[in-house]
Design a protein around this motif. Sequence first.
Motif, PDB file in Angstrom:
ATOM      1  N   MET A 114      -0.657  14.257  -6.739  1.00 40.92           N
ATOM      2  CA  MET A 114      -1.847  14.297  -5.899  1.00 40.92           C
ATOM      3  C   MET A 114      -1.488  14.781  -4.496  1.00 40.92           C
ATOM      4  SD  MET A 114      -3.885  10.805  -7.006  1.00 40.92           S
ATOM      5  CE  MET A 114      -5.321  11.222  -6.014  1.00 40.92           C
ATOM      6  N   THR A 115      -2.331  15.595  -3.924  1.00 41.94           N
ATOM      7  CA  THR A 115      -2.117  16.078  -2.568  1.00 41.94           C
ATOM      8  C   THR A 115      -2.489  14.984  -1.567  1.00 41.94           C
ATOM      9  OG1 THR A 115      -4.365  16.954  -2.344  1.00 41.94           O
ATOM     10  CG2 THR A 115      -2.710  18.397  -3.327  1.00 41.94           C
ATOM     11  N   THR A 116      -2.099  15.190  -0.298  1.00 39.61           N
ATOM     12  CA  THR A 116      -2.450  14.200   0.727  1.00 39.61           C
ATOM     13  C   THR A 116      -3.960  14.071   0.849  1.00 39.61           C
ATOM     14  OG1 THR A 116      -2.244  15.940   2.407  1.00 39.61           O
ATOM     15  CG2 THR A 116      -0.329  14.530   2.039  1.00 39.61           C
ATOM     16  N   ARG A 117      -4.682  15.183   0.678  1.00 38.98           N
ATOM     17  CA  ARG A 117      -6.149  15.128   0.727  1.00 38.98           C
ATOM     18  C   ARG A 117      -6.687  14.283  -0.430  1.00 38.98           C
ATOM     19  NH1 ARG A 117     -10.007  18.635   2.922  1.00 38.98           N
ATOM     20  NH2 ARG A 117      -8.371  20.145   3.405  1.00 38.98           N
ATOM     21  N   ASP A 118      -6.120  14.464  -1.648  1.00 37.65           N
ATOM     22  CA  ASP A 118      -6.555  13.690  -2.815  1.00 37.65           C
ATOM     23  C   ASP A 118      -6.264  12.199  -2.619  1.00 37.65           C
ATOM     24  OD1 ASP A 118      -7.405  15.975  -4.107  1.00 37.65           O
ATOM     25  OD2 ASP A 118      -5.501  16.274  -5.163  1.00 37.65           O
ATOM     26  N   ILE A 119      -5.068  11.893  -2.092  1.00 38.59           N
ATOM     27  CA  ILE A 119      -4.687  10.498  -1.882  1.00 38.59           C
ATOM     28  C   ILE A 119      -5.606   9.852  -0.855  1.00 38.59           C
ATOM     29  CG2 ILE A 119      -2.858   8.962  -1.044  1.00 38.59           C
ATOM     30  CD1 ILE A 119      -0.831  10.994  -2.126  1.00 38.59           C
ATOM     31  N   GLU A 120      -5.891  10.569   0.216  1.00 38.30           N
ATOM     32  CA  GLU A 120      -6.787  10.062   1.254  1.00 38.30           C
ATOM     33  C   GLU A 120      -8.148   9.714   0.666  1.00 38.30           C
ATOM     34  OE1 GLU A 120      -8.592  11.537   5.588  1.00 38.30           O
ATOM     35  OE2 GLU A 120      -7.756  12.979   4.167  1.00 38.30           O
ATOM     36  N   LEU A 167       0.831  -1.199   0.000  1.00 35.43           N
ATOM     37  CA  LEU A 167       0.000   0.000   0.000  1.00 35.43           C
ATOM     38  C   LEU A 167       0.869   1.253   0.000  1.00 35.43           C
ATOM     39  CD1 LEU A 167      -3.018   0.746   0.050  1.00 35.43           C
ATOM     40  CD2 LEU A 167      -2.828   1.001   2.515  1.00 35.43           C
ATOM     41  N   ASP A 168       2.042   1.171   0.635  1.00 33.54           N
ATOM     42  CA  ASP A 168       2.959   2.306   0.612  1.00 33.54           C
ATOM     43  C   ASP A 168       3.331   2.680  -0.815  1.00 33.54           C
ATOM     44  OD1 ASP A 168       2.848   2.219   3.318  1.00 33.54           O
ATOM     45  OD2 ASP A 168       4.944   1.677   3.641  1.00 33.54           O
ATOM     46  N   ASP A 169       3.545   1.645  -1.667  1.00 34.46           N
ATOM     47  CA  ASP A 169       3.896   1.911  -3.060  1.00 34.46           C
ATOM     48  C   ASP A 169       2.767   2.636  -3.780  1.00 34.46           C
ATOM     49  OD1 ASP A 169       6.273   0.659  -2.594  1.00 34.46           O
ATOM     50  OD2 ASP A 169       5.722  -1.230  -3.555  1.00 34.46           O
ATOM     51  N   THR A 170       1.523   2.285  -3.454  1.00 33.22           N
ATOM     52  CA  THR A 170       0.378   2.960  -4.058  1.00 33.22           C
ATOM     53  C   THR A 170       0.369   4.431  -3.660  1.00 33.22           C
ATOM     54  OG1 THR A 170      -0.929   0.922  -4.017  1.00 33.22           O
ATOM     55  CG2 THR A 170      -2.134   2.989  -4.244  1.00 33.22           C
ATOM     56  N   ILE A 171       0.613   4.708  -2.381  1.00 34.18           N
ATOM     57  CA  ILE A 171       0.639   6.097  -1.897  1.00 34.18           C
ATOM     58  C   ILE A 171       1.730   6.886  -2.610  1.00 34.18           C
ATOM     59  CG2 ILE A 171       1.118   7.554   0.114  1.00 34.18           C
ATOM     60  CD1 ILE A 171      -0.207   5.418   1.844  1.00 34.18           C
ATOM     61  N   LEU A 172       2.927   6.295  -2.715  1.00 36.90           N
ATOM     62  CA  LEU A 172       4.043   6.985  -3.359  1.00 36.90           C
ATOM     63  C   LEU A 172       3.763   7.208  -4.846  1.00 36.90           C
ATOM     64  CD1 LEU A 172       7.090   5.214  -1.681  1.00 36.90           C
ATOM     65  CD2 LEU A 172       6.169   7.477  -1.186  1.00 36.90           C
ATOM     66  N   SER A 173       3.117   6.236  -5.487  1.00 35.05           N
ATOM     67  CA  SER A 173       2.794   6.381  -6.901  1.00 35.05           C
ATOM     68  C   SER A 173       1.828   7.541  -7.124  1.00 35.05           C
ATOM     69  CB  SER A 173       2.187   5.072  -7.430  1.00 35.05           C
ATOM     70  OG  SER A 173       1.786   5.217  -8.776  1.00 35.05           O
ATOM     71  N   LEU A 174       0.803   7.634  -6.261  1.00 34.25           N
ATOM     72  CA  LEU A 174      -0.155   8.733  -6.375  1.00 34.25           C
ATOM     73  C   LEU A 174       0.523  10.070  -6.073  1.00 34.25           C
ATOM     74  CD1 LEU A 174      -3.206   7.081  -4.564  1.00 34.25           C
ATOM     75  CD2 LEU A 174      -2.904   7.395  -7.029  1.00 34.25           C
ATOM     76  N   TYR A 175       1.401  10.067  -5.082  1.00 29.15           N
ATOM     77  CA  TYR A 175       2.109  11.293  -4.698  1.00 29.15           C
ATOM     78  C   TYR A 175       3.006  11.773  -5.827  1.00 29.15           C
ATOM     79  CZ  TYR A 175       5.252  14.342  -2.000  1.00 29.15           C
ATOM     80  OH  TYR A 175       5.992  15.400  -1.546  1.00 29.15           O
ATOM     81  N   SER A 176       3.677  10.826  -6.509  1.00 27.69           N
ATOM     82  CA  SER A 176       4.575  11.193  -7.601  1.00 27.69           C
ATOM     83  C   SER A 176       3.819  11.784  -8.787  1.00 27.69           C
ATOM     84  CB  SER A 176       5.379   9.972  -8.058  1.00 27.69           C
ATOM     85  OG  SER A 176       4.542   9.020  -8.694  1.00 27.69           O
ATOM     86  N   ARG A 177       2.511  11.528  -8.861  1.00 27.29           N
ATOM     87  CA  ARG A 177       1.696  12.061  -9.943  1.00 27.29           C
ATOM     88  C   ARG A 177       1.070  13.412  -9.582  1.00 27.29           C
ATOM     89  NH1 ARG A 177       2.218   6.850 -10.705  1.00 27.29           N
ATOM     90  NH2 ARG A 177       1.927   5.892 -12.752  1.00 27.29           N
ATOM     91  N   ALA A 182      -6.862   5.935   5.240  1.00 29.05           N
ATOM     92  CA  ALA A 182      -5.473   6.315   5.521  1.00 29.05           C
ATOM     93  C   ALA A 182      -5.456   7.782   5.925  1.00 29.05           C
ATOM     94  CB  ALA A 182      -4.599   6.089   4.285  1.00 29.05           C
ATOM     95  N   SER A 183      -5.008   8.062   7.125  1.00 28.83           N
ATOM     96  CA  SER A 183      -4.988   9.437   7.614  1.00 28.83           C
ATOM     97  C   SER A 183      -3.961  10.254   6.847  1.00 28.83           C
ATOM     98  CB  SER A 183      -4.655   9.463   9.104  1.00 28.83           C
ATOM     99  OG  SER A 183      -3.327   9.034   9.325  1.00 28.83           O
ATOM    100  N   ARG A 184      -4.120  11.569   6.865  1.00 28.54           N
ATOM    101  CA  ARG A 184      -3.147  12.438   6.210  1.00 28.54           C
ATOM    102  C   ARG A 184      -1.790  12.343   6.890  1.00 28.54           C
ATOM    103  NH1 ARG A 184      -7.215  17.638   5.672  1.00 28.54           N
ATOM    104  NH2 ARG A 184      -8.906  16.447   4.695  1.00 28.54           N
ATOM    105  N   GLU A 185      -1.805  12.072   8.191  1.00 27.56           N
ATOM    106  CA  GLU A 185      -0.541  11.903   8.909  1.00 27.56           C
ATOM    107  C   GLU A 185       0.216  10.690   8.383  1.00 27.56           C
ATOM    108  OE1 GLU A 185       1.168  11.339  13.477  1.00 27.56           O
ATOM    109  OE2 GLU A 185      -0.993  11.302  13.084  1.00 27.56           O
ATOM    110  N   LEU A 186      -0.526   9.569   8.173  1.00 35.04           N
ATOM    111  CA  LEU A 186       0.089   8.364   7.631  1.00 35.04           C
ATOM    112  C   LEU A 186       0.660   8.637   6.247  1.00 35.04           C
ATOM    113  CD1 LEU A 186       0.646   5.336   7.163  1.00 35.04           C
ATOM    114  CD2 LEU A 186      -1.758   5.089   6.533  1.00 35.04           C
ATOM    115  N   ILE A 187      -0.127   9.280   5.383  1.00 36.46           N
ATOM    116  CA  ILE A 187       0.320   9.565   4.017  1.00 36.46           C
ATOM    117  C   ILE A 187       1.553  10.454   4.036  1.00 36.46           C
ATOM    118  CG2 ILE A 187      -0.328  10.668   1.840  1.00 36.46           C
ATOM    119  CD1 ILE A 187      -3.243   9.835   2.479  1.00 36.46           C
ATOM    120  N   SER A 188       1.547  11.462   4.910  1.00 38.30           N
ATOM    121  CA  SER A 188       2.698  12.359   5.017  1.00 38.30           C
ATOM    122  C   SER A 188       3.941  11.601   5.477  1.00 38.30           C
ATOM    123  CB  SER A 188       2.397  13.508   5.989  1.00 38.30           C
ATOM    124  OG  SER A 188       1.358  14.328   5.496  1.00 38.30           O
TER     125      SER A 188
END
Length: 239
Positions: free
Chosen positions: A138-144, A126-136, A155-161
């Motif tokens: 997307m903000t933490t709010r969008d990823i959440e 799941l971490d890879d999914t978060i990083l993939s979205l972040y690299s594109r 997934a909390s914004r704290e976790l994503i951050s």
Amino acid sequence: MAPNVKRRERDNAAAQVIAEAFPSKVIDTLLADAKAGGTPIDGVDGLLNQMTKAVLERALQAEMTDHLGYESGDPSGHGTGNSRNGLSVKTVSTRNGPVEIEVPRDRNSTFEPVIVPKRARRIGNLDDTILSLYSRGMTTRDIEAHLAEVYGVEASRELISNVTDVVVDEIKTWQSRPLDEVYPIMYVDGIRLRVKDNGVVSTKVAYLAIGVDIDGRKHALGCWIQDSEGAKFWQKVLA
């Protein structure tokens, strides 16, 4: 051992358990039953989630047997000083959604599962999914919102951050790395990109500097993002 290597080993172990637990004929039967009963393949209540739950719980029981040295109910376990001590329930996030699993406990509390480590709440990269979205972009709010909508994962914004901070640290390490004194060949160029920033899509330019060392290997020396393209930027960098 690096965290990524350990994670790949856990994924490979899980894949091996799946292969052993579900031969082709069994999978065909499960798919046919799911279709007949109107059960979706993916999603929170889908067949994949049910299979994930079954495989994880079977793998955890196998790990407990290996840890104790005897099967559940085997009289040879009497007097060994440790034994099974019921189950605890935890919810883990996967790419198909949250899965509630039963984790076996031992009386001495020395069991350290590998497939689903203690305190782990996310599996399946799941971490890879978060990083993939972040690299594109997307903000933490969008990823959440995306994880909740597509995967049913909260997934909390704290976790994503915390996850994306790893990328920031890697970038800082890369930026401060030592360079060779001489690069016989240099390539400098720019590529125009469509970038989403604070919900607004605009065109920016990524300036790239590539150096070829004396052994003929190419190195990325730098990357800069600017709003416009022009020779004045390179003049400032090269100076």
